[in-house]
Design an enzyme around this catalytic site. Structure first.
Site, PDB file in Angstrom:
ATOM      1  N   HIS A   1     -33.790  -5.183  -6.658  1.00  0.00           N
ATOM      2  CA  HIS A   1     -33.017  -3.981  -6.314  1.00  0.00           C
ATOM      3  C   HIS A   1     -33.857  -3.018  -5.502  1.00  0.00           C
ATOM      4  O   HIS A   1     -35.073  -3.172  -5.415  1.00  0.00           O
ATOM      5  CB  HIS A   1     -32.462  -3.286  -7.569  1.00  0.00           C
ATOM      6  CG  HIS A   1     -33.491  -2.639  -8.467  1.00  0.00           C
ATOM      7  ND1 HIS A   1     -34.043  -3.277  -9.557  1.00  0.00           N
ATOM      8  CD2 HIS A   1     -34.071  -1.412  -8.424  1.00  0.00           C
ATOM      9  CE1 HIS A   1     -34.903  -2.471 -10.152  1.00  0.00           C
ATOM     10  NE2 HIS A   1     -34.945  -1.333  -9.473  1.00  0.00           N
TER      11      HIS A   1
ATOM     12  N   GLU B   1     -30.298   1.401  -7.230  1.00  0.00           N
ATOM     13  CA  GLU B   1     -30.535   2.315  -8.349  1.00  0.00           C
ATOM     14  C   GLU B   1     -30.734   3.721  -7.789  1.00  0.00           C
ATOM     15  O   GLU B   1     -31.290   3.879  -6.698  1.00  0.00           O
ATOM     16  CB  GLU B   1     -31.808   1.855  -9.089  1.00  0.00           C
ATOM     17  CG  GLU B   1     -32.196   2.707 -10.290  1.00  0.00           C
ATOM     18  CD  GLU B   1     -33.517   2.251 -10.942  1.00  0.00           C
ATOM     19  OE1 GLU B   1     -34.257   1.475 -10.300  1.00  0.00           O
ATOM     20  OE2 GLU B   1     -33.811   2.700 -12.062  1.00  0.00           O
TER      21      GLU B   1
END
Lengths: 140, 140
Positions: free
Chosen positions: B78, B128
């Site tokens: 991520h 995120e």
């Protein structure tokens, strides 16, 4: 307000081996380790100086990026390290067992010379090395 | 010698939409575009200031990172953007159609409060957002 890119995360099967790879083989400095029980995760951080996000899209619906998109859709594709001597780093990493995707550097964006390293030899990440024009002449 | 992380590459199905997403929704500045015929690729670059690579590994062989490793092995997982007001960015991005994985921020590494955005709503990247302690107090 979103202020900056905080980090890029890499999932690793073996944390010790992952730390060794990024510290020893790719020259980053380990900042620290932290377990995050709420996320059921052990982490290790390597600070890096300014970098860039590059969006890549197939030219004319062909080539390796098109194949990637056809197979798995868009998403994180590779990370690229800059080098000031691509031939020396290619030799060093090949000696360590990394599988290079070409024997010679290839032309890349911004006049760079680049080589890719197969994900099978890097813990699942496609890694590129790029030497910018005028590398080693004290500027880039 | 490897000198720095040059870039992180994201494969995109639609370059215009990809540029819009990273410029408008995530606040980066477009540096330029370049076609690289030798790589059969169109590219767009967004410079970013210092960031970090984070290695993540399951704690005790459990949790979402273990599931990820079991399913596809290690690799890029991520990217995380820092925010100085996570609730405001959650509301803003939800309004734009992004699918948040939790209704409230969750505890992350370094005392952060974090939220994840589903890859289905971001062109295939798990994104995120992280608010560091003391965000908005002029330091971090």
């Amino acid at each position: 307000m979103i202020t900056r890119l905080d980090h890029i995360a890499v999932a690793v099967d073996d944390l010790t081996e992952g730390i060794r790879r990024f510290a020893e083989d790719f020259g980053l400095t380990l900042e620290g380790q932290e377990d995050v029980p709420s996320a059921v995760t052990s982490t290790a951080f390597f600070p890096i100086e300014g970098t860039r996000i590059e969006l890549i899209h197939p030219l004319g619906g062909q080539g390796p990026v098109q194949k990637y998109l056809d197979k798995r859709g868009g998403g994180l594709h590779h990370v690229c390290f800059e080098t000031d001597d691509i031939e020396a780093d290619m030799a060093r990493l090949k000696e360590k067992g990394y599988r290079l995707l070409s024997d010679q550097p290839q032309p890349g964006a911004h006049g760079t010379r680049v080589v890719f390293i197969h994900p099978k030899s890097t813990g699942g990440i496609l890694i590129e090395l790029a030497e910018h024009p005028h590398a080693g002449e004290g500027h880039r």
